[in-house]
Scaffold this motif. Sequence first.
Motif, PDB file in Angstrom:
ATOM      1  N   ALA A 216       0.832  -1.204   0.000  1.00 43.29           N
ATOM      2  CA  ALA A 216       0.000   0.000   0.000  1.00 43.29           C
ATOM      3  C   ALA A 216       0.865   1.251   0.000  1.00 43.29           C
ATOM      4  O   ALA A 216       0.551   2.245  -0.682  1.00 43.29           O
ATOM      5  CB  ALA A 216      -0.931  -0.006   1.210  1.00 43.29           C
ATOM      6  N   ARG A 217       1.961   1.224   0.751  1.00 43.13           N
ATOM      7  CA  ARG A 217       2.856   2.379   0.807  1.00 43.13           C
ATOM      8  C   ARG A 217       3.472   2.651  -0.566  1.00 43.13           C
ATOM      9  O   ARG A 217       3.525   3.800  -1.027  1.00 43.13           O
ATOM     10  CB  ARG A 217       3.945   2.121   1.843  1.00 43.13           C
ATOM     11  CG  ARG A 217       4.801   3.353   2.163  1.00 43.13           C
ATOM     12  CD  ARG A 217       5.813   3.031   3.254  1.00 43.13           C
ATOM     13  NE  ARG A 217       5.163   2.508   4.446  1.00 43.13           N
ATOM     14  CZ  ARG A 217       5.275   1.249   4.865  1.00 43.13           C
ATOM     15  NH1 ARG A 217       6.004   0.381   4.177  1.00 43.13           N
ATOM     16  NH2 ARG A 217       4.666   0.853   5.959  1.00 43.13           N
ATOM     17  N   GLN A 218       3.918   1.601  -1.234  1.00 39.14           N
ATOM     18  CA  GLN A 218       4.513   1.779  -2.563  1.00 39.14           C
ATOM     19  C   GLN A 218       3.477   2.259  -3.564  1.00 39.14           C
ATOM     20  O   GLN A 218       3.768   3.100  -4.423  1.00 39.14           O
ATOM     21  CB  GLN A 218       5.130   0.455  -3.031  1.00 39.14           C
ATOM     22  CG  GLN A 218       6.328   0.001  -2.225  1.00 39.14           C
ATOM     23  CD  GLN A 218       7.475   0.991  -2.318  1.00 39.14           C
ATOM     24  OE1 GLN A 218       7.679   1.659  -3.327  1.00 39.14           O
ATOM     25  NE2 GLN A 218       8.249   1.090  -1.236  1.00 39.14           N
ATOM     26  N   PHE A 219       2.241   1.757  -3.450  1.00 40.52           N
ATOM     27  CA  PHE A 219       1.193   2.203  -4.371  1.00 40.52           C
ATOM     28  C   PHE A 219       0.880   3.681  -4.151  1.00 40.52           C
ATOM     29  O   PHE A 219       0.685   4.433  -5.118  1.00 40.52           O
ATOM     30  CB  PHE A 219      -0.071   1.367  -4.191  1.00 40.52           C
ATOM     31  CG  PHE A 219      -1.211   1.817  -5.070  1.00 40.52           C
ATOM     32  CD1 PHE A 219      -1.293   1.380  -6.386  1.00 40.52           C
ATOM     33  CD2 PHE A 219      -2.177   2.677  -4.588  1.00 40.52           C
ATOM     34  CE1 PHE A 219      -2.328   1.807  -7.207  1.00 40.52           C
ATOM     35  CE2 PHE A 219      -3.207   3.109  -5.401  1.00 40.52           C
ATOM     36  CZ  PHE A 219      -3.284   2.668  -6.708  1.00 40.52           C
ATOM     37  N   ASN A 220       0.798   4.096  -2.891  1.00 33.85           N
ATOM     38  CA  ASN A 220       0.518   5.505  -2.611  1.00 33.85           C
ATOM     39  C   ASN A 220       1.603   6.400  -3.196  1.00 33.85           C
ATOM     40  O   ASN A 220       1.316   7.472  -3.748  1.00 33.85           O
ATOM     41  CB  ASN A 220       0.402   5.714  -1.105  1.00 33.85           C
ATOM     42  CG  ASN A 220      -0.869   5.093  -0.526  1.00 33.85           C
ATOM     43  OD1 ASN A 220      -1.844   4.903  -1.235  1.00 33.85           O
ATOM     44  ND2 ASN A 220      -0.840   4.786   0.750  1.00 33.85           N
ATOM     45  N   ARG A 221       2.858   5.972  -3.075  1.00 35.52           N
ATOM     46  CA  ARG A 221       3.944   6.766  -3.646  1.00 35.52           C
ATOM     47  C   ARG A 221       3.835   6.832  -5.163  1.00 35.52           C
ATOM     48  O   ARG A 221       3.996   7.892  -5.775  1.00 35.52           O
ATOM     49  CB  ARG A 221       5.287   6.160  -3.243  1.00 35.52           C
ATOM     50  CG  ARG A 221       5.604   6.272  -1.752  1.00 35.52           C
ATOM     51  CD  ARG A 221       6.906   5.564  -1.431  1.00 35.52           C
ATOM     52  NE  ARG A 221       7.210   5.623   0.002  1.00 35.52           N
ATOM     53  CZ  ARG A 221       8.220   4.975   0.569  1.00 35.52           C
ATOM     54  NH1 ARG A 221       9.037   4.236  -0.185  1.00 35.52           N
ATOM     55  NH2 ARG A 221       8.434   5.074   1.872  1.00 35.52           N
ATOM     56  N   THR A 222       3.553   5.668  -5.768  1.00 30.48           N
ATOM     57  CA  THR A 222       3.427   5.640  -7.233  1.00 30.48           C
ATOM     58  C   THR A 222       2.259   6.496  -7.698  1.00 30.48           C
ATOM     59  O   THR A 222       2.354   7.220  -8.698  1.00 30.48           O
ATOM     60  CB  THR A 222       3.244   4.197  -7.711  1.00 30.48           C
ATOM     61  OG1 THR A 222       4.341   3.392  -7.262  1.00 30.48           O
ATOM     62  CG2 THR A 222       3.165   4.129  -9.227  1.00 30.48           C
ATOM     63  N   SER A 223       1.123   6.406  -6.983  1.00 32.61           N
ATOM     64  CA  SER A 223      -0.044   7.206  -7.352  1.00 32.61           C
ATOM     65  C   SER A 223       0.267   8.692  -7.256  1.00 32.61           C
ATOM     66  O   SER A 223      -0.131   9.483  -8.129  1.00 32.61           O
ATOM     67  CB  SER A 223      -1.217   6.852  -6.440  1.00 32.61           C
ATOM     68  OG  SER A 223      -2.349   7.633  -6.753  1.00 32.61           O
ATOM     69  N   GLN A 224       0.992   9.086  -6.206  1.00 31.95           N
ATOM     70  CA  GLN A 224       1.369  10.485  -6.064  1.00 31.95           C
ATOM     71  C   GLN A 224       2.294  10.924  -7.193  1.00 31.95           C
ATOM     72  O   GLN A 224       2.159  12.027  -7.742  1.00 31.95           O
ATOM     73  CB  GLN A 224       2.052  10.701  -4.703  1.00 31.95           C
ATOM     74  CG  GLN A 224       2.516  12.123  -4.447  1.00 31.95           C
ATOM     75  CD  GLN A 224       1.369  13.124  -4.412  1.00 31.95           C
ATOM     76  OE1 GLN A 224       0.244  12.761  -4.065  1.00 31.95           O
ATOM     77  NE2 GLN A 224       1.643  14.358  -4.779  1.00 31.95           N
ATOM     78  N   GLN A 225       3.224  10.054  -7.578  1.00 34.19           N
ATOM     79  CA  GLN A 225       4.127  10.375  -8.680  1.00 34.19           C
ATOM     80  C   GLN A 225       3.370  10.519  -9.997  1.00 34.19           C
ATOM     81  O   GLN A 225       3.693  11.382 -10.823  1.00 34.19           O
ATOM     82  CB  GLN A 225       5.212   9.305  -8.793  1.00 34.19           C
ATOM     83  CG  GLN A 225       6.182   9.292  -7.619  1.00 34.19           C
ATOM     84  CD  GLN A 225       7.130   8.107  -7.667  1.00 34.19           C
ATOM     85  OE1 GLN A 225       7.029   7.254  -8.546  1.00 34.19           O
ATOM     86  NE2 GLN A 225       8.054   8.057  -6.719  1.00 34.19           N
ATOM     87  N   VAL A 226       2.349   9.660 -10.188  1.00 33.87           N
ATOM     88  CA  VAL A 226       1.543   9.759 -11.410  1.00 33.87           C
ATOM     89  C   VAL A 226       0.796  11.082 -11.445  1.00 33.87           C
ATOM     90  O   VAL A 226       0.728  11.760 -12.488  1.00 33.87           O
ATOM     91  CB  VAL A 226       0.565   8.565 -11.499  1.00 33.87           C
ATOM     92  CG1 VAL A 226      -0.455   8.786 -12.621  1.00 33.87           C
ATOM     93  CG2 VAL A 226       1.326   7.275 -11.734  1.00 33.87           C
ATOM     94  N   ARG A 227       0.213  11.480 -10.304  1.00 37.14           N
ATOM     95  CA  ARG A 227      -0.493  12.768 -10.257  1.00 37.14           C
ATOM     96  C   ARG A 227       0.460  13.928 -10.545  1.00 37.14           C
ATOM     97  O   ARG A 227       0.114  14.859 -11.280  1.00 37.14           O
ATOM     98  CB  ARG A 227      -1.164  12.940  -8.892  1.00 37.14           C
ATOM     99  CG  ARG A 227      -2.378  12.055  -8.680  1.00 37.14           C
ATOM    100  CD  ARG A 227      -3.187  12.533  -7.490  1.00 37.14           C
ATOM    101  NE  ARG A 227      -2.454  12.351  -6.245  1.00 37.14           N
ATOM    102  CZ  ARG A 227      -2.521  11.257  -5.476  1.00 37.14           C
ATOM    103  NH1 ARG A 227      -3.307  10.252  -5.855  1.00 37.14           N
ATOM    104  NH2 ARG A 227      -1.854  11.176  -4.360  1.00 37.14           N
ATOM    105  N   GLU A 228       1.647  13.860  -9.963  1.00 33.29           N
ATOM    106  CA  GLU A 228       2.619  14.924 -10.224  1.00 33.29           C
ATOM    107  C   GLU A 228       3.052  14.928 -11.687  1.00 33.29           C
ATOM    108  O   GLU A 228       3.237  15.998 -12.281  1.00 33.29           O
ATOM    109  CB  GLU A 228       3.822  14.743  -9.305  1.00 33.29           C
ATOM    110  CG  GLU A 228       3.503  14.953  -7.823  1.00 33.29           C
ATOM    111  CD  GLU A 228       4.690  14.643  -6.938  1.00 33.29           C
ATOM    112  OE1 GLU A 228       5.732  14.193  -7.481  1.00 33.29           O
ATOM    113  OE2 GLU A 228       4.594  14.853  -5.712  1.00 33.29           O
ATOM    114  N   LEU A 229       3.216  13.732 -12.249  1.00 31.22           N
ATOM    115  CA  LEU A 229       3.608  13.649 -13.656  1.00 31.22           C
ATOM    116  C   LEU A 229       2.537  14.232 -14.569  1.00 31.22           C
ATOM    117  O   LEU A 229       2.844  14.973 -15.520  1.00 31.22           O
ATOM    118  CB  LEU A 229       3.887  12.186 -14.028  1.00 31.22           C
ATOM    119  CG  LEU A 229       4.293  11.913 -15.477  1.00 31.22           C
ATOM    120  CD1 LEU A 229       5.606  12.618 -15.800  1.00 31.22           C
ATOM    121  CD2 LEU A 229       4.428  10.411 -15.725  1.00 31.22           C
TER     122      LEU A 229
END
Length: 448
Positions: A216-229
Motif C-alpha cells: 500500500a505504501r509503494q502504491f501511494n507513492r506511485t499514485s502520487q508520482q503519477v499525479r505529479e507527472l
Amino acid sequence: MTRLFRPLPKTIFGRVLLTLVLSFGAFAVTTVAAIVHYALIPVVQRSTEDLAALMELSAHTLVQLPPDIREEYRARLLDEYQLRLRTEDQPPQELRYYFFPYVTRLSQSLGERLRRPVRMTSNVIDNTRWFWVDIDTAQGTVWAGFPRNRINTKPMAGLLVISGAALWLLIVTSAVLARRMTLPLTRLSQAAEAVAKGRSPDPLPENGAREIASLARQFNRTSQQVRELLADRTVLLAGISHDLRTPLTRLRLALEMLPEQTAPALATRMEQDIEEMNQQIAQAVELGRTLGTGDRHDVELTRLIGEVVGNRPRLRWQPQGACVRAVNVMALRRILGNLLENALRYSAGMVEIRLDCTPDGGAIFVLDRGPGIPASERKAVFRPFYRLEGSRNRRTGGSGLGLAVARQLAVANGMEIRLGNRIGGGTVASVHLAQPEPTAEFTDDSGS
C-alpha cells in the motif's frame, strides 16, 4: 483430454475461501473421526458388553428361580433396569429387523457371549420401540428385551447437529478470514483501476500485515508520482502552447501586412497552415488537461443531442421521446462533438444520430458512410496522434487527437466508446452511458 477437476475460482477471495474450507473441513473430519474412534466407540463397546452380560445373566437367573417369585423378579428388572424377560410360552409378537447402530454393536457382544450369531429384532409395544433377543437356557428359550429410550441416544440427530454446526462455523470462519486477507488487495485493485481511468483515489491505509502495508505504501507513492507527472505534463503543454502561439500571432500579423501584390493563393495557403497549427496546439493542450470525473446530473438526452447537433449540415437526427439519464453533461457534449466532427470529416454523405434509451443507461450511435475502420485498427485509433493511412491523413484535417480525447473523457466518467462497421459501408461509433460487459463490436443491421 477430459478435465478431472473443476477449475479454481477466478478471484483471490474465492481461492482463499476454497483453500480454508478444504483445510478446515479436513481438520474437522479428522477430529470427528478421532473422537469417534478413541472415545465413542470404546464407551459404546463397554456399554454393550455390560448390557449383554446383564441380559444373559438375567435370563439364566429367571429359569432357576421358583415359579412363584419369577413375576416379582421380572417386575424388578423392568423397574430398575428397563429389561423385560419372556419365556417361550409368551414370545414377543410381530418381530422384524430394525437398523440401529447401538443394537448392531450389542448383537456382536451377545454373539461373543452366546457363541453364536445373533441378530436382534424389534417391535412396537404401546407406541414404544423394543429390541429383543432369544437366549437359550437349560429350561428353554428366554426372550430378553429393552425399550429404545433405555439407550437414550440419538446418533443421527447428534450427527446432524454436529455436522450443521461444524459446517456453519467452517463457512463463517473461512469467509471472515478470507475477507480479511483479500480486502486490502481488493482496495488496491479498485484504486489501481481508478488511477487507470484518470482519477485520483484517496491514499490506501498503510496498516495490516507487513507485506500488505508495504504494498500500500509503494502504491501511494506511485499514485502520487503519477499525479505529479500528469500535472507537470499539463504545465509543460500549456507552456509550449503559449510559446508556440506567440510566433504564430506574429506570423499572422506579418501575413496581414504582406504587400497587395502577393499572390492570393499563397496568402490563403499560409492562413490555412497557421489555422491548422492553432487547432493542433489547442487539441494537444486539451488532451493534456485533467480530464477527470465530473459531477453527474439528470439530463434529458434528446434535448442535449439536439443542442449538440444544432444547425450543422449533413446531420440526420430524429428525436423519439424523452430519455432522462444521470451523466456528466460537459463530458458528453465534448464526446459527441468529437464523434460528429470525425464522422463529418471522413464521410461525404449524411451522418445519422440515434438514441437507444434502455434501463441500464442506454447508448448514442453516430453512423456515417465513410471508408470505415479496419478491425485491426479500432484500438489503435484511440491512441493520441494516431492516424490511419489513406483518407484519414493530415490533408483531411485530422490530427489524431479527437478520439483520444473522447475516449479519455468517456473512461473517466463511466462511459464507453465502441467502434464497429456499418452494413453497406461506413462506421458506427457508439457511446454507452453505463459501461456494459465486453461484447462483440456493434454492427448496424438496420440496412440503412
